[in-house]
Design a protein around this motif. Structure first.
Motif, PDB file in Angstrom:
ATOM      1  N   MET A  25      11.824  -5.167 -11.155  1.00 41.11           N
ATOM      2  CA  MET A  25      10.804  -4.275 -11.725  1.00 41.11           C
ATOM      3  C   MET A  25       9.560  -4.126 -10.842  1.00 41.11           C
ATOM      4  SD  MET A  25      11.805  -3.225 -14.823  1.00 41.11           S
ATOM      5  CE  MET A  25      10.336  -2.805 -15.740  1.00 41.11           C
ATOM      6  N   PHE A  26       9.093  -5.242 -10.289  1.00 39.30           N
ATOM      7  CA  PHE A  26       7.773  -5.229  -9.663  1.00 39.30           C
ATOM      8  C   PHE A  26       7.751  -4.430  -8.353  1.00 39.30           C
ATOM      9  CE2 PHE A  26       4.199  -6.720  -7.253  1.00 39.30           C
ATOM     10  CZ  PHE A  26       3.224  -6.997  -8.185  1.00 39.30           C
ATOM     11  N   GLN A  27       8.675  -4.775  -7.453  1.00 35.64           N
ATOM     12  CA  GLN A  27       8.645  -4.142  -6.121  1.00 35.64           C
ATOM     13  C   GLN A  27       8.815  -2.622  -6.213  1.00 35.64           C
ATOM     14  OE1 GLN A  27      11.719  -2.812  -4.603  1.00 35.64           O
ATOM     15  NE2 GLN A  27      10.540  -2.035  -2.856  1.00 35.64           N
ATOM     16  N   ASN A  28       9.528  -2.166  -7.217  1.00 33.80           N
ATOM     17  CA  ASN A  28       9.788  -0.721  -7.302  1.00 33.80           C
ATOM     18  C   ASN A  28       8.953  -0.065  -8.402  1.00 33.80           C
ATOM     19  OD1 ASN A  28      11.726  -1.596  -9.535  1.00 33.80           O
ATOM     20  ND2 ASN A  28      12.750  -2.398  -7.726  1.00 33.80           N
ATOM     21  N   HIS A  29       9.381  -0.238  -9.671  1.00 33.19           N
ATOM     22  CA  HIS A  29       8.722   0.507 -10.761  1.00 33.19           C
ATOM     23  C   HIS A  29       7.222   0.243 -10.855  1.00 33.19           C
ATOM     24  CE1 HIS A  29      12.773   1.306 -11.774  1.00 33.19           C
ATOM     25  NE2 HIS A  29      13.017   0.224 -12.481  1.00 33.19           N
ATOM     26  N   LEU A  30       6.839  -1.040 -10.797  1.00 30.48           N
ATOM     27  CA  LEU A  30       5.424  -1.369 -11.037  1.00 30.48           C
ATOM     28  C   LEU A  30       4.538  -0.944  -9.870  1.00 30.48           C
ATOM     29  CD1 LEU A  30       4.356  -2.817 -13.651  1.00 30.48           C
ATOM     30  CD2 LEU A  30       6.782  -2.967 -13.355  1.00 30.48           C
ATOM     31  N   LEU A  31       5.027  -1.136  -8.649  1.00 26.23           N
ATOM     32  CA  LEU A  31       4.210  -0.695  -7.514  1.00 26.23           C
ATOM     33  C   LEU A  31       4.148   0.831  -7.462  1.00 26.23           C
ATOM     34  CD1 LEU A  31       4.883  -3.286  -4.659  1.00 26.23           C
ATOM     35  CD2 LEU A  31       2.883  -3.045  -6.117  1.00 26.23           C
ATOM     36  N   GLN A  32       5.204   1.497  -7.911  1.00 27.58           N
ATOM     37  CA  GLN A  32       5.139   2.962  -7.984  1.00 27.58           C
ATOM     38  C   GLN A  32       4.096   3.390  -9.022  1.00 27.58           C
ATOM     39  OE1 GLN A  32       6.444   5.535  -6.304  1.00 27.58           O
ATOM     40  NE2 GLN A  32       7.481   4.218  -4.840  1.00 27.58           N
ATOM     41  N   LEU A  33       4.051   2.680 -10.150  1.00 22.70           N
ATOM     42  CA  LEU A  33       3.029   3.017 -11.162  1.00 22.70           C
ATOM     43  C   LEU A  33       1.631   2.805 -10.593  1.00 22.70           C
ATOM     44  CD1 LEU A  33       4.339   1.626 -14.590  1.00 22.70           C
ATOM     45  CD2 LEU A  33       4.295   3.982 -13.781  1.00 22.70           C
ATOM     46  N   LEU A  34       1.481   1.730  -9.829  1.00 24.74           N
ATOM     47  CA  LEU A  34       0.178   1.484  -9.188  1.00 24.74           C
ATOM     48  C   LEU A  34      -0.180   2.663  -8.270  1.00 24.74           C
ATOM     49  CD1 LEU A  34      -2.007  -0.899  -8.247  1.00 24.74           C
ATOM     50  CD2 LEU A  34      -0.608  -0.770  -6.206  1.00 24.74           C
ATOM     51  N   MET A  35       0.788   3.095  -7.472  1.00 22.39           N
ATOM     52  CA  MET A  35       0.511   4.193  -6.518  1.00 22.39           C
ATOM     53  C   MET A  35       0.110   5.470  -7.243  1.00 22.39           C
ATOM     54  SD  MET A  35       3.566   3.864  -3.729  1.00 22.39           S
ATOM     55  CE  MET A  35       4.480   2.350  -3.849  1.00 22.39           C
ATOM     56  N   VAL A  36       0.863   5.827  -8.287  1.00 17.52           N
ATOM     57  CA  VAL A  36       0.539   7.115  -8.944  1.00 17.52           C
ATOM     58  C   VAL A  36      -0.764   7.014  -9.744  1.00 17.52           C
ATOM     59  CG1 VAL A  36       2.848   8.123  -9.010  1.00 17.52           C
ATOM     60  CG2 VAL A  36       2.140   6.682 -10.869  1.00 17.52           C
ATOM     61  N   SER A  40       6.145  -1.325   0.227  1.00 17.12           N
ATOM     62  CA  SER A  40       6.266  -2.158  -0.983  1.00 17.12           C
ATOM     63  C   SER A  40       6.963  -3.477  -0.655  1.00 17.12           C
ATOM     64  CB  SER A  40       7.080  -1.457  -2.072  1.00 17.12           C
ATOM     65  OG  SER A  40       6.542  -0.219  -2.354  1.00 17.12           O
ATOM     66  N   TRP A  41       8.071  -3.360   0.089  1.00 16.06           N
ATOM     67  CA  TRP A  41       8.775  -4.602   0.468  1.00 16.06           C
ATOM     68  C   TRP A  41       7.888  -5.485   1.330  1.00 16.06           C
ATOM     69  CZ3 TRP A  41      12.393  -6.598  -2.177  1.00 16.06           C
ATOM     70  CH2 TRP A  41      13.442  -5.842  -2.702  1.00 16.06           C
ATOM     71  N   ARG A  42       7.143  -4.846   2.257  1.00 18.67           N
ATOM     72  CA  ARG A  42       6.258  -5.610   3.134  1.00 18.67           C
ATOM     73  C   ARG A  42       5.237  -6.392   2.302  1.00 18.67           C
ATOM     74  NH1 ARG A  42       6.643  -5.143   8.428  1.00 18.67           N
ATOM     75  NH2 ARG A  42       7.747  -3.207   8.768  1.00 18.67           N
ATOM     76  N   TRP A  43       4.717  -5.723   1.245  1.00 18.68           N
ATOM     77  CA  TRP A  43       3.675  -6.371   0.437  1.00 18.68           C
ATOM     78  C   TRP A  43       4.258  -7.525  -0.375  1.00 18.68           C
ATOM     79  CZ3 TRP A  43       1.920  -7.667  -4.386  1.00 18.68           C
ATOM     80  CH2 TRP A  43       0.559  -8.017  -4.462  1.00 18.68           C
ATOM     81  N   VAL A  44       5.467  -7.338  -0.912  1.00 18.83           N
ATOM     82  CA  VAL A  44       6.013  -8.407  -1.767  1.00 18.83           C
ATOM     83  C   VAL A  44       6.697  -9.526  -0.968  1.00 18.83           C
ATOM     84  CG1 VAL A  44       6.356  -6.883  -3.769  1.00 18.83           C
ATOM     85  CG2 VAL A  44       8.271  -7.373  -2.268  1.00 18.83           C
ATOM     86  N   GLN A  45       6.955  -9.285   0.311  1.00 12.68           N
ATOM     87  CA  GLN A  45       7.727 -10.270   1.090  1.00 12.68           C
ATOM     88  C   GLN A  45       7.161 -11.706   0.999  1.00 12.68           C
ATOM     89  OE1 GLN A  45      10.710  -9.534   2.385  1.00 12.68           O
ATOM     90  NE2 GLN A  45      10.965 -11.645   3.091  1.00 12.68           N
ATOM     91  N   PRO A  46       5.833 -11.921   1.139  1.00 10.68           N
ATOM     92  CA  PRO A  46       5.334 -13.310   1.006  1.00 10.68           C
ATOM     93  C   PRO A  46       5.614 -13.900  -0.373  1.00 10.68           C
ATOM     94  CG  PRO A  46       3.573 -11.822   1.775  1.00 10.68           C
ATOM     95  CD  PRO A  46       4.759 -10.969   1.471  1.00 10.68           C
ATOM     96  N   ILE A  47       5.653 -13.039  -1.394  1.00  9.38           N
ATOM     97  CA  ILE A  47       5.952 -13.560  -2.748  1.00  9.38           C
ATOM     98  C   ILE A  47       7.416 -13.991  -2.794  1.00  9.38           C
ATOM     99  CG2 ILE A  47       5.875 -13.107  -5.232  1.00  9.38           C
ATOM    100  CD1 ILE A  47       3.946 -10.857  -4.781  1.00  9.38           C
ATOM    101  N   LEU A  48       8.291 -13.163  -2.243  1.00 11.37           N
ATOM    102  CA  LEU A  48       9.722 -13.511  -2.234  1.00 11.37           C
ATOM    103  C   LEU A  48       9.918 -14.862  -1.547  1.00 11.37           C
ATOM    104  CD1 LEU A  48      11.384 -10.118  -1.123  1.00 11.37           C
ATOM    105  CD2 LEU A  48      11.010 -10.971  -3.443  1.00 11.37           C
TER     106      LEU A  48
END
Ligand SMILES: NC(=O)C1=CN([C@@H]2O[C@H](COP(=O)(O)OP(=O)(O)OC[C@H]3O[C@@H](n4cnc5c(N)ncnc54)[C@H](OP(=O)(O)O)[C@@H]3O)[C@@H](O)[C@H]2O)C=CC1
Ligand SMILES: O=C1O[C@H](COP(=O)(O)O)[C@@H](O)[C@H](O)[C@H]1O
Length: 486
Positions: free
Chosen positions: A238-249, A441-449
């Motif tokens: 959910m986070f890397q895709n849907h939630l970050l997209q919601l943040l962007m829009v 988005s992947w770049r931003w979440v990579q440290p979390i992963l």
């Protein structure tokens, strides 16, 4: 709209059954399909055209938001469907598929415009696109488009590899990456809301906004998807895709022109200004949680580790909350809080924009407890917008919050897949995710992963039926805020 052929890989699967057929049917009823079209379903099963058509009709009966009350229309719709049995890993089958497509194009007088919809597991994307190219399916005479489902990669490295492979067959402009949250009508409305209300546009910046909260909570647990979900977790699911997209829009600056290119540029800009977390940021700004047993809607439910197919030692995240900062001129200093999780108290997707309260800061209203102004954008299950203001109640002489509201019931609004497929049919990729956004988005979440993999972040248990672990409330309290669980 151009006449075309719609080639559906994975036509016997779950997504096709639950979403795709109904979306096409509703578009057809609304006169939003091309005048002439052919739909070719693919799967390994040895089905006849007739079996496939019955399956399509049954799926629509079960899952469409509209019931079937015109059998002639349904008959005409089903007549467009043909089935071809194909193992996507076997090249020879593509030749047979090409013959079927060309035969139908000839029968119906269709130009060689082809949409390839990949509703299959991600590991097949590479082989399918290569075979489309090598077999001549991607004709040069008409246009071609590729619709691809999530997940787009498993981490930054795999997403880069996948993109590199796709780009050998399709141009970026021909690729329509579905994120169904971008198809939700209220999300598509966000730009219109700001566009048609200059007052909102004027206030959407760090001078007036105290914080922004984005929540996507679900009541369901892992369901029958333990294999997938235990590898993905809330971060990838959910986070890397849907939630970050919601943040962007939500955060993007409104472009002068609402075209795919302009919107894409603005969304990308937000991701470029998103402050990288680094190792320290993961520890201070990210909360990881996993549900334990509890009660939802008066029904007891088991914890994640008791779910079928989940090991007792699993450290998978079923909840994530994070604090993000967009370091641009408009948003600098405004925290964005995001949370999503399974087995939470209620199913909802919502953006709450909390305004600053200068009177509170000036200590002018010592006796009145003032609620901050809130702009609440309700994305699902009901669509709605409300603006919470404060007014003195003449009876009590107290300042009280009042709310102006608009909401619509989900039955009357088109589903995400309808809106997205309609856009893909007419070649508008505004509400699809573009490669740069996905990469950033992947770049931003990579440290979390990585920190999740190393298990270096606490895994907070939370009770099923709650709104997540206490730690997610403490994250906001550090900044003097609270989640608005309205
Ligand atoms: N289901 C959902 O709600 C959602 C799904 N997605 C994504 O959509 C995609 C499809 O998911 P879903 O429909 O649930 O998956 P299913 O497992 O239900 O369906 C898979 C489909 O792929 C076909 N298939 C599998 N192997 C082959 C093969 N070797 N050759 C040809 N066809 C093959 C199957 O056909 P057959 O069995 O006849 O061979 C079937 O039609 C996935 O990427 C998923 O992540 C995204 C969001 C939501
Ligand atoms: O993509 C996904 O989304 C659903 C939630 O979608 P919604 O439209 O019902 O909010 C989620 O349940 C699923 O795990 C995820 O893969």
């Amino acid at each position: 709209m151009d006449s075309m052929t719609f080639v559906l890989f994975g036509a016997t699967g779950d997504l096709a059954k639950r979403k795709i057929f109904s979306a096409l049917y509703n578009l057809f009823l609304d006169g939003k399909m091309p005048n002439s079209f052919s739909i070719i379903g693919l799967g390994r099963r040895e089905w006849s055209d007739y079996t496939f058509q019955i399956h399509v009709e049954q799926s629509i009966k079960t899952f469409s938001r509209r019931s079937i009350n015109n059998s002639l229309k349904m008959e005409k719709f089903l007549d467009a469907f043909r089935y071809c049995s194909l193992d996507v890993t076997e090249y020879e089958g593509y030749k047979k598929l090409l013959e079927t497509i060309e035969r139908r194009e000839e029968q119906l007088g269709l130009p060689e415009n082809r949409i390839f919809y990949l509703s299959v597991a991600p590991e097949f994307v590479d082989v399918i696109t290569s075979n489309i190219k090598d077999s001549g399916l991607s004709s040069k005479k008409g246009w071609k488009r590729l619709i691809i489902e999530k997940p787009f990669g498993h981490d930054l490295k795999s997403a880069l590899e996948l993109n590199e492979k796709l780009s050998r067959t399709f141009e970026e402009e021909e690729i329509y990456r579905i994120d169904h949250y971008l198809g939700k009508p209220m999300v598509q409305n966000l730009e219109g809301l700001e566009f048609s209300n200059p007052v909102l546009k004027a206030f959407m910046n760090n001078q007036y906004i105290a914080n922004v909260q984005i929540t996507a909570s679900e009541t369901v647990g892992v369901e029958e998807r333990s294999d997938y979900y235990d590898q993905a977790g809330a971060i990838r699911d959910m986070f890397q895709n849907h939630l970050l997209q919601l943040l962007m829009v939500t955060a993007m600056h409104l472009p002068n022109k609402l075209s795919a290119r302009e919107v894409g540029n603005e969304k990308r800009r937000i991701m470029e200004f998103l402050r990288p977390l680094g190792n320290k940021g993961v520890i201070t700004d990210v909360i990881r949680g996993q549900y334990v047993s509890g009660e939802i809607d008066g029904r007891p439910v088991v914890g994640y580790k008791e779910e079928p197919g989940i090991e007792n030692s699993s450290t998978n995240d079923t909840f994530i909350a994070a604090r993000l900062w967009i370091d641009d001129a408009l948003w600098s200093g405004v925290p964005f809080y995001i949370r999503t999780g399974k087995r939470m108290k209620e199913k909802l997707t919502r953006v709450v924009i909390e305004f600053k309260n200068p009177l509170k800061d000036l200590n002018m209203l010592q006796h009145d407890v003032m609620t901050p102004n809130l702009l609440v954008i309700q994305i699902s299950p009901n669509e709605g917008v409300s603006l919470q203001l404060n007014m003195k109640n003449p009876l009590t002489n107290q300042i009280e919050p009042i709310s102006t509201e608009f909401s619509a019931s989900p039955k009357n609004v088109p589903e995400a897949y309808e809106l997205l497929l309609f856009d893909a049919l007419r070649g508008d990729s505004t509400f699809f995710t573009h490669w740069k956004e996905v990469e950033l988005s992947w770049r931003w979440v990579q440290p979390i992963l990585e920190s999740f993999e190393e298990n270096s972040l606490p895994l907070h248990p939370y009770r099923s039926g709650s709104m997540g672990p206490d730690a997610s409330y403490e994250l906001l309290q550090e900044d003097g805020f609270n989640w608005w669980d309205l």
